[in-house]
Scaffold this motif. Structure first.
Motif, PDB file in Angstrom:
ATOM      1  N   PRO A  52      29.151 -71.244  -2.611  1.00 15.01           N
ATOM      2  CA  PRO A  52      29.311 -72.565  -1.797  1.00 15.01           C
ATOM      3  C   PRO A  52      30.580 -72.931  -1.687  1.00 15.01           C
ATOM      4  O   PRO A  52      31.404 -72.518  -2.871  1.00 15.01           O
ATOM      5  CB  PRO A  52      27.866 -73.229  -3.108  1.00 15.01           C
ATOM      6  CG  PRO A  52      28.616 -72.072  -4.172  1.00 15.01           C
ATOM      7  CD  PRO A  52      28.710 -70.941  -3.677  1.00 15.01           C
ATOM      8  N   GLY A  53      30.996 -74.295  -1.265  1.00 16.18           N
ATOM      9  CA  GLY A  53      32.140 -75.336  -1.491  1.00 16.18           C
ATOM     10  C   GLY A  53      33.218 -74.849  -0.143  1.00 16.18           C
ATOM     11  O   GLY A  53      32.935 -73.788   0.319  1.00 16.18           O
ATOM     12  N   GLY A  54      33.718 -75.684  -0.047  1.00 18.66           N
ATOM     13  CA  GLY A  54      34.735 -75.523   1.087  1.00 18.66           C
ATOM     14  C   GLY A  54      33.995 -75.802   2.660  1.00 18.66           C
ATOM     15  O   GLY A  54      32.779 -76.093   2.509  1.00 18.66           O
ATOM     16  N   TYR A  55      34.527 -76.054   4.085  1.00 18.45           N
ATOM     17  CA  TYR A  55      34.187 -76.025   4.867  1.00 18.45           C
ATOM     18  C   TYR A  55      33.483 -74.203   5.185  1.00 18.45           C
ATOM     19  O   TYR A  55      33.832 -73.380   4.714  1.00 18.45           O
ATOM     20  CB  TYR A  55      35.584 -76.048   5.769  1.00 18.45           C
ATOM     21  CG  TYR A  55      36.398 -77.023   5.555  1.00 18.45           C
ATOM     22  CD1 TYR A  55      35.963 -78.165   6.288  1.00 18.45           C
ATOM     23  CD2 TYR A  55      37.313 -77.313   4.872  1.00 18.45           C
ATOM     24  CE1 TYR A  55      36.359 -79.838   6.379  1.00 18.45           C
ATOM     25  CE2 TYR A  55      38.333 -78.739   4.769  1.00 18.45           C
ATOM     26  CZ  TYR A  55      38.066 -79.612   5.507  1.00 18.45           C
ATOM     27  OH  TYR A  55      38.291 -81.025   5.061  1.00 18.45           O
ATOM     28  N   ILE A  56      32.223 -74.532   6.064  1.00 17.01           N
ATOM     29  CA  ILE A  56      31.965 -74.038   6.372  1.00 17.01           C
ATOM     30  C   ILE A  56      32.239 -72.809   7.032  1.00 17.01           C
ATOM     31  O   ILE A  56      32.597 -73.177   8.196  1.00 17.01           O
ATOM     32  CB  ILE A  56      29.786 -74.314   6.679  1.00 17.01           C
ATOM     33  CG1 ILE A  56      29.220 -75.354   6.082  1.00 17.01           C
ATOM     34  CG2 ILE A  56      29.577 -72.822   7.220  1.00 17.01           C
ATOM     35  CD1 ILE A  56      28.206 -75.971   6.524  1.00 17.01           C
ATOM     36  N   GLY A  57      31.919 -71.044   6.777  1.00 17.65           N
ATOM     37  CA  GLY A  57      32.595 -70.087   7.206  1.00 17.65           C
ATOM     38  C   GLY A  57      34.078 -70.129   7.365  1.00 17.65           C
ATOM     39  O   GLY A  57      34.378 -69.282   7.806  1.00 17.65           O
TER      40      GLY A  57
ATOM     41  N   LEU B 208      34.868 -63.833   0.410  1.00 20.57           N
ATOM     42  CA  LEU B 208      34.252 -65.156   0.105  1.00 20.57           C
ATOM     43  C   LEU B 208      34.144 -65.811   0.674  1.00 20.57           C
ATOM     44  O   LEU B 208      35.566 -66.507   0.939  1.00 20.57           O
ATOM     45  CB  LEU B 208      34.675 -64.869  -1.582  1.00 20.57           C
ATOM     46  CG  LEU B 208      34.471 -64.241  -2.705  1.00 20.57           C
ATOM     47  CD1 LEU B 208      34.443 -65.341  -3.867  1.00 20.57           C
ATOM     48  CD2 LEU B 208      33.391 -63.543  -2.419  1.00 20.57           C
ATOM     49  N   VAL B 209      33.242 -66.097   1.776  1.00 20.76           N
ATOM     50  CA  VAL B 209      33.062 -67.294   2.848  1.00 20.76           C
ATOM     51  C   VAL B 209      32.062 -68.205   2.307  1.00 20.76           C
ATOM     52  O   VAL B 209      31.369 -68.273   1.534  1.00 20.76           O
ATOM     53  CB  VAL B 209      32.632 -66.522   4.228  1.00 20.76           C
ATOM     54  CG1 VAL B 209      32.527 -67.815   5.380  1.00 20.76           C
ATOM     55  CG2 VAL B 209      33.206 -65.069   3.961  1.00 20.76           C
TER      56      VAL B 209
ATOM     57  N   THR C  33      22.857 -72.829   1.201  1.00 20.49           N
ATOM     58  CA  THR C  33      21.936 -72.166   1.526  1.00 20.49           C
ATOM     59  C   THR C  33      20.738 -73.430   1.223  1.00 20.49           C
ATOM     60  O   THR C  33      21.328 -74.144   0.421  1.00 20.49           O
ATOM     61  CB  THR C  33      21.586 -71.642  -0.117  1.00 20.49           C
ATOM     62  OG1 THR C  33      22.003 -71.758  -1.520  1.00 20.49           O
ATOM     63  CG2 THR C  33      22.707 -70.011   0.325  1.00 20.49           C
ATOM     64  N   VAL C  34      20.089 -73.149   1.885  1.00 16.20           N
ATOM     65  CA  VAL C  34      18.879 -74.083   1.627  1.00 16.20           C
ATOM     66  C   VAL C  34      17.674 -73.662   1.228  1.00 16.20           C
ATOM     67  O   VAL C  34      17.081 -72.159   1.451  1.00 16.20           O
ATOM     68  CB  VAL C  34      18.425 -74.353   3.543  1.00 16.20           C
ATOM     69  CG1 VAL C  34      17.534 -75.590   3.613  1.00 16.20           C
ATOM     70  CG2 VAL C  34      19.721 -75.066   3.998  1.00 16.20           C
TER      71      VAL C  34
END
Length: 226
Positions: free
Chosen positions: A146-151, A179-180, A184-185
């Motif tokens: 988690p965290g930051g811009y997705i991708g 680490l990307v 998660t949903v």
């Protein structure tokens, strides 16, 4: 007839000059052909020996006896080959070359090659993954955090959790985890709502979450209103 021959073959005649030039050209071509054969040692060739798997000292002794020489033009590392031995030869073994020819060889290094870790933070995960593999890192996994811009990439580490910073010299056989940033949903609540639909597509009210406003209104009504 005799006078005609005298005119044609006299020293200053055109035909005499042409014949002399042709004769000189033939002699020059013959001398050039045989001279090149002698200079290039035409027909005198040596078979390139198979040096693969041999050490540099062994290869040097073999090539010296065959009147050949070598240069190292590449060094790679393989766990399946003995360190310091020859992996490939150019021209290939069995080829015929002139004496004194320089062969180009590649050897198996004594340790894996190292590469500098590029700047990866906040960069595209796809771009950094391609860059790392292009540098020779074959074992690179991705892990969503988690965290930051997705991708985008937020970190790089080894399987034991050690962080790998940009600029570090790392062996290309090191396993890396990229680490990307992602999310998660949690679909548990959604699945429960979907299961509450009846056959006619209507939702069972018992599956709906409680409405706090409705509960507040119900509690404010007196039980002795009648």
């Amino acid at each position: 007839m005799t006078n005609l021959k005298k005119k044609l073959f006299r020293k200053d005649s055109l035909l005499t000059h042409v014949l002399v030039m042709v004769l000189i050209s033939i002699v020059f071509i013959l001398l050039l052909t045989f001279g090149l054969d002698l200079y290039t040692k035409h027909g005198n060739s040596i078979v390139v020996p198979d040096l693969r798997g041999k050490t540099l000292e062994e290869a040097r002794a073999i090539l010296k006896e065959a009147d050949l020489d070598f240069e190292i033009n590449d060094s790679t590392f393989s766990k399946t080959a003995r360190p310091g031995t020859i992996r490939d030869v150019v021209p290939s073994p069995g080829s015929r070359v002139k004496s004194g020819r320089i062969l180009f060889i590649s050897i198996n290094g004594f340790s894996p090659r190292k590469q500098t870790i590029p700047i990866y933070k906040d960069q595209s995960a796809r771009q950094i993954l391609a860059l790392l593999r292009g540098l020779g890192f074959e074992s690179v996994e991705q892990r969503v955090v988690p965290g930051g811009y997705i991708g985008s990439v937020v970190g790089l580490q080894t399987p034991d959790g050690r962080s790998v910073e940009p600029g570090a010299q790392v062996s290309i056989d090191t396993k890396l985890i990229l680490l990307v940033s992602g999310q998660t949903v949690d679909t548990l609540g959604l699945d429960r709502l979907i299961e509450g639909y009846g056959q006619e597509g209507r939702m069972d009210s018992t599956m709906l979450p409680p409405n706090p406003n409705q509960q507040k209104r119900d509690s404010s009504v007196s039980n002795d209103w009648w």
